[in-house]
Design a protein around this motif. Structure first.
Motif, PDB file in Angstrom:
ATOM      1  N   MET A 240       1.116  -0.861  -0.217  1.00  0.00           N
ATOM      2  CA  MET A 240       0.108  -0.079   0.588  1.00  0.00           C
ATOM      3  C   MET A 240       0.578   1.282  -0.265  1.00  0.00           C
ATOM      4  O   MET A 240       0.388   2.567  -0.083  1.00  0.00           O
ATOM      5  CB  MET A 240      -1.314   0.179   1.058  1.00  0.00           C
ATOM      6  CG  MET A 240      -2.133  -0.779   1.065  1.00  0.00           C
ATOM      7  SD  MET A 240      -2.996  -1.339   2.907  1.00  0.00           S
ATOM      8  CE  MET A 240      -3.262   0.241   2.900  1.00  0.00           C
ATOM      9  N   ILE A 241       1.990   1.475   0.459  1.00  0.00           N
ATOM     10  CA  ILE A 241       2.631   2.564   0.292  1.00  0.00           C
ATOM     11  C   ILE A 241       3.644   3.197  -1.089  1.00  0.00           C
ATOM     12  O   ILE A 241       4.237   1.674  -1.467  1.00  0.00           O
ATOM     13  CB  ILE A 241       4.064   2.325   1.221  1.00  0.00           C
ATOM     14  CG1 ILE A 241       3.914   1.708   2.741  1.00  0.00           C
ATOM     15  CG2 ILE A 241       5.172   2.922   1.077  1.00  0.00           C
ATOM     16  CD1 ILE A 241       4.679   1.780   3.728  1.00  0.00           C
ATOM     17  N   PRO A 242       3.336   3.815  -0.986  1.00  0.00           N
ATOM     18  CA  PRO A 242       3.481   4.327  -2.774  1.00  0.00           C
ATOM     19  C   PRO A 242       4.590   3.853  -3.012  1.00  0.00           C
ATOM     20  O   PRO A 242       5.902   4.322  -1.588  1.00  0.00           O
ATOM     21  CB  PRO A 242       2.881   5.780  -2.551  1.00  0.00           C
ATOM     22  CG  PRO A 242       1.922   5.740  -1.741  1.00  0.00           C
ATOM     23  CD  PRO A 242       2.481   4.784  -1.337  1.00  0.00           C
ATOM     24  N   LYS A 243       5.195   3.993  -4.500  1.00  0.00           N
ATOM     25  CA  LYS A 243       7.139   3.845  -4.194  1.00  0.00           C
ATOM     26  C   LYS A 243       7.996   4.445  -4.048  1.00  0.00           C
ATOM     27  O   LYS A 243       8.622   5.172  -3.360  1.00  0.00           O
ATOM     28  CB  LYS A 243       7.571   3.452  -5.628  1.00  0.00           C
ATOM     29  CG  LYS A 243       8.823   2.972  -6.737  1.00  0.00           C
ATOM     30  CD  LYS A 243       8.982   2.369  -5.748  1.00  0.00           C
ATOM     31  CE  LYS A 243      10.926   2.152  -6.042  1.00  0.00           C
ATOM     32  NZ  LYS A 243      11.974   0.669  -4.854  1.00  0.00           N
TER      33      LYS A 243
ATOM     34  N   LEU B 285       7.204   7.357  -1.661  1.00  0.00           N
ATOM     35  CA  LEU B 285       7.450   6.950  -0.360  1.00  0.00           C
ATOM     36  C   LEU B 285       8.299   5.905   0.691  1.00  0.00           C
ATOM     37  O   LEU B 285       9.152   5.983   1.315  1.00  0.00           O
ATOM     38  CB  LEU B 285       5.889   6.863   0.848  1.00  0.00           C
ATOM     39  CG  LEU B 285       5.866   6.909   2.155  1.00  0.00           C
ATOM     40  CD1 LEU B 285       6.679   8.780   2.474  1.00  0.00           C
ATOM     41  CD2 LEU B 285       4.656   6.709   2.788  1.00  0.00           C
ATOM     42  N   THR B 286       8.593   4.577  -0.693  1.00  0.00           N
ATOM     43  CA  THR B 286       9.314   3.732   0.039  1.00  0.00           C
ATOM     44  C   THR B 286      11.063   4.365  -0.173  1.00  0.00           C
ATOM     45  O   THR B 286      11.289   4.067   0.944  1.00  0.00           O
ATOM     46  CB  THR B 286       9.085   2.533  -0.983  1.00  0.00           C
ATOM     47  OG1 THR B 286       8.041   2.110  -0.469  1.00  0.00           O
ATOM     48  CG2 THR B 286      10.064   1.670   0.013  1.00  0.00           C
ATOM     49  N   VAL B 287      10.603   5.114  -0.837  1.00  0.00           N
ATOM     50  CA  VAL B 287      12.381   5.801  -0.756  1.00  0.00           C
ATOM     51  C   VAL B 287      12.867   6.970  -0.425  1.00  0.00           C
ATOM     52  O   VAL B 287      13.378   7.100   0.393  1.00  0.00           O
ATOM     53  CB  VAL B 287      12.247   6.330  -2.799  1.00  0.00           C
ATOM     54  CG1 VAL B 287      13.201   7.244  -2.973  1.00  0.00           C
ATOM     55  CG2 VAL B 287      12.203   5.662  -3.538  1.00  0.00           C
ATOM     56  N   ALA B 288      11.501   7.790   0.362  1.00  0.00           N
ATOM     57  CA  ALA B 288      12.117   8.257   0.985  1.00  0.00           C
ATOM     58  C   ALA B 288      12.259   8.068   2.896  1.00  0.00           C
ATOM     59  O   ALA B 288      13.210   8.504   3.003  1.00  0.00           O
ATOM     60  CB  ALA B 288      10.459   9.278   1.038  1.00  0.00           C
ATOM     61  N   LEU B 289      11.701   7.239   2.965  1.00  0.00           N
ATOM     62  CA  LEU B 289      11.951   6.297   3.870  1.00  0.00           C
ATOM     63  C   LEU B 289      13.362   5.618   3.651  1.00  0.00           C
ATOM     64  O   LEU B 289      13.672   5.855   4.915  1.00  0.00           O
ATOM     65  CB  LEU B 289      10.449   4.637   4.450  1.00  0.00           C
ATOM     66  CG  LEU B 289       9.060   5.922   4.952  1.00  0.00           C
ATOM     67  CD1 LEU B 289       8.050   4.468   4.708  1.00  0.00           C
ATOM     68  CD2 LEU B 289       8.943   6.435   5.963  1.00  0.00           C
ATOM     69  N   GLU B 290      13.113   5.275   2.781  1.00  0.00           N
ATOM     70  CA  GLU B 290      14.849   4.666   2.854  1.00  0.00           C
ATOM     71  C   GLU B 290      15.315   5.828   2.770  1.00  0.00           C
ATOM     72  O   GLU B 290      16.966   5.601   4.151  1.00  0.00           O
ATOM     73  CB  GLU B 290      15.148   3.731   1.608  1.00  0.00           C
ATOM     74  CG  GLU B 290      14.484   2.586   1.231  1.00  0.00           C
ATOM     75  CD  GLU B 290      14.906   1.887  -0.427  1.00  0.00           C
ATOM     76  OE1 GLU B 290      15.660   2.854  -0.792  1.00  0.00           O
ATOM     77  OE2 GLU B 290      14.220   0.784  -0.215  1.00  0.00           O
ATOM     78  N   VAL B 291      15.809   7.155   2.930  1.00  0.00           N
ATOM     79  CA  VAL B 291      16.585   8.376   2.338  1.00  0.00           C
ATOM     80  C   VAL B 291      16.428   8.625   4.708  1.00  0.00           C
ATOM     81  O   VAL B 291      17.310   8.712   5.416  1.00  0.00           O
ATOM     82  CB  VAL B 291      15.976   9.701   1.949  1.00  0.00           C
ATOM     83  CG1 VAL B 291      16.656  10.804   2.779  1.00  0.00           C
ATOM     84  CG2 VAL B 291      15.956   9.536   0.750  1.00  0.00           C
TER      85      VAL B 291
END
Length: 557
Positions: A171-174, A176-182
């Motif tokens: 459900m997490i947009p791609k 946002l996933t990249v942002a959370l990795e940051v």
């Protein structure tokens, strides 16, 4: 999945129910528990990578005085389990772990509040002369509470959580996933900055930058930096020790209240049990009719490793230390006096329990032995010494163990783990425990043999400051290496000037490699020095990381 859920639940239980410290001590650290959770759930590599990633955030979270700033046990176990369940990139483990760590603070409050009831129950049982109840109350009720508060949630997460964990990740947009990795790549800056804030005396801070630039420019590995720092610290320690011996102005020795034990193996064992004073400096001579053997001392030290089984807010380690004293009290006193003699240990007590704190228990044991043989030592005398020493011992023990030894070994272990080397967490766990429990055993025996003067001599010698400074140098250089390698942030900004393309990261690399990680770490350090709460900084990193990712300002290396 049932077996995995049961094993992870047991791990969660003993991460808080500290029934025997050599087994449970490292269960508070994500670096150790991450690998174990991975093994239990069938993905040891992902578990190890997740645990090591989480550990970097909590390198500088030091628990002192019974105050826990963040629940690293829950962060490591629950955060790793959720990462494995969802099949997420281990860089996302931090974003899973941080919310769990905050929920874990509530779990700690419940656990330690409920455990206060067992202390009052132990008071009642001792008043009846029931010594066996103390041992039961130290272990069994706290196990039940830990199972309810920690075990059942961990079991439910693993057994029922795979479906919704994977669904949540989908459900997490791609973006946002990249942002959370940051965010995850920035988070280690907090743990590093907290250590820098803890170790960073003004005259030692340059060693942090030495470690950073040796890694940034020369690409030295963390083991090379640690070895180099250790040799440098040893040379500086030897130099400081040599300088101290050249001083000619030695202050006159002050008379100290002390307990000195002599000739324990002879027929006429004696003890100096009378406090020294200006009018009467003659000790009272006591013949030892009842003595503790080496086996008794070892057993008592082993029982001491359970002093936090029923850790509680009201009296903290009191119930566990009363349990520790059952064996020697039974050896020293007749049955009708044993319960009364144990009551003196049911008072509030808290110190660093594993490395330096055991010296207090050794001293108390020597005083108890003298008291049992007729020395004029009251229960108030014993507790006066224990209470007076628990603060200094905690200050020394927490500083050296949590602030120096742990971050050095954990930094090396986490770095090896993130390089896919299983030896990293294993090395950390074995060496860390070998160091602290070897020192703790020696301190326990030293306190028993030398009495109260043992601590006084250590504090007055000045040796502690020299050793602490030497270890701090190693710690700061290792932390500098971590700032250069584990805050994995870069900028993707590109400028087009005519036909030329200017990449901002390339300019930074020419100026100073890893400059952005250094600036982030120093900014977080500055905020900590300004007394900004660490939890607020965590929220700030989430907000800034996500915003900068969406704006294209920051990315992961």
């Amino acid at each position: 999945m049932l077996l995995s859920a049961i094993l992870v639940a047991i791990l969660a239980i003993i991460s808080q129910w500290w029934f025997f410290a050599p087994i449970t001590r490292c269960m508070t650290y994500p670096l150790t528990t991450g690998l174990l959770v991975g093994i239990f759930m069938g993905n040891p590599m992902l578990g190890m990578l997740s645990g090591a990633t989480i550990q970097l955030v909590y390198l500088g979270w030091i628990n002192t005085g019974g105050v826990m700033p963040s629940n690293t046990m829950v962060a490591g176990i629950f955060g790793t389990a959720l990462t494995i369940l969802s099949g997420a990139n281990p860089k996302l483990a931090v974003t899973f772990a941080v919310p769990f760590s905050l929920i874990g603070l509530l779990m700690v409050e419940i656990y330690q509040s409920v455990n206060s009831f067992w202390v009052h129950k132990a008071d009642t049982e001792l008043a009846k002369g029931n010594i066996k109840a103390v041992r039961f109350l130290n272990y069994v009720p706290s196990l039940i509470v830990a199972t309810i508060v920690y075990g059942i949630p961990a079991f439910c997460l693993v057994f029922f959580g795979r479906g919704w964990a994977q669904g949540m990740l989908r459900m997490i947009p791609k973006s946002l996933t990249v942002a959370l990795e940051v965010v995850g790549a920035m988070m280690p800056a907090l743990g590093i900055a907290m250590l820098l804030n803890y170790l960073g005396k003004k005259n030692l801070v340059p060693y942090f930058f030495v470690g950073f630039f040796l890694t940034a420019y020369l690409k030295l590995q963390i083991m090379a930096i640690a070895i180099f720092a250790g040799l440098l610290a040893y040379l500086l320690y030897i130099n400081a020790k040599a300088n101290s011996t050249t001083k000619t102005n030695v202050p006159a020795k002050k008379k100290v209240r002390r307990l000195t034990l002599q000739n324990r193996n002879g027929e006429e064992d004696q003890v100096s049990a009378t406090p020294s004073n200006e009018k009467n400096d003659e000790p009272t001579t006591v013949v030892y009719r009842v003595k503790l053997t080496k086996g008794d001392l070892v057993k008592t030290w082993l029982w001491e490793q359970s002093d936090e089984s029923a850790y509680n807010y009201e009296r903290l380690q009191a119930l566990g230390l009363t349990n520790m004293m059952i064996h020697p009290i039974k050896k020293l006193y007749p049955k009708e006096k044993q319960a009364d003699e144990l009551k003196k240990y049911m008072v509030f007590f808290n110190t660093e329990p594993h490395m330096v704190g055991p010296v207090i228990h050794g001293i108390a044991l020597s005083m108890e032995e003298a008291r049992a043989n007729g020395a004029k030592i009251s229960a108030e005398d014993i507790n006066g010494v224990r209470t007076g020493l628990m603060g200094p011992a905690a200050g020394i023990g927490d500083t050296v163990q949590q602030g120096i030894i742990f971050p050095i070994l954990a930094s090396i272990g986490a770095t090896m783990a993130l390089e896919h080397n299983y030896f990293g967490p294993i090395m950390f766990t074995l060496i860390f425990e070998l160091i602290i429990y070897s020192i703790g055993y020696w301190m326990f025996m030293y306190g028993y043999k030398k009495g109260k003067s043992s601590v006084v001599s250590i504090l007055k010698s000045g040796l502690l400051d020299k050793v602490t400074n030497a270890f701090s140098i190693v710690g700061l250089m290792v932390v500098g290496t971590m700032a250069a390698t584990r805050v994995t942030i870069k900028t993707p900004l590109v400028w087009h000037v005519g036909q030329s393309v200017i990449r901002l990261q390339s300019l930074f690399n020419q100026l100073a490699p890893s400059l952005i990680p250094l600036l982030i770490t120093l900014l977080v350090w500055w905020l900590l020095r300004k007394k900004v709460n660490a939890s607020i900084i965590v929220v700030g990193i989430f907000v800034v990381g996500i915003l900068c990712s969406y704006l294209g300002i920051l990315a992961t290396i």
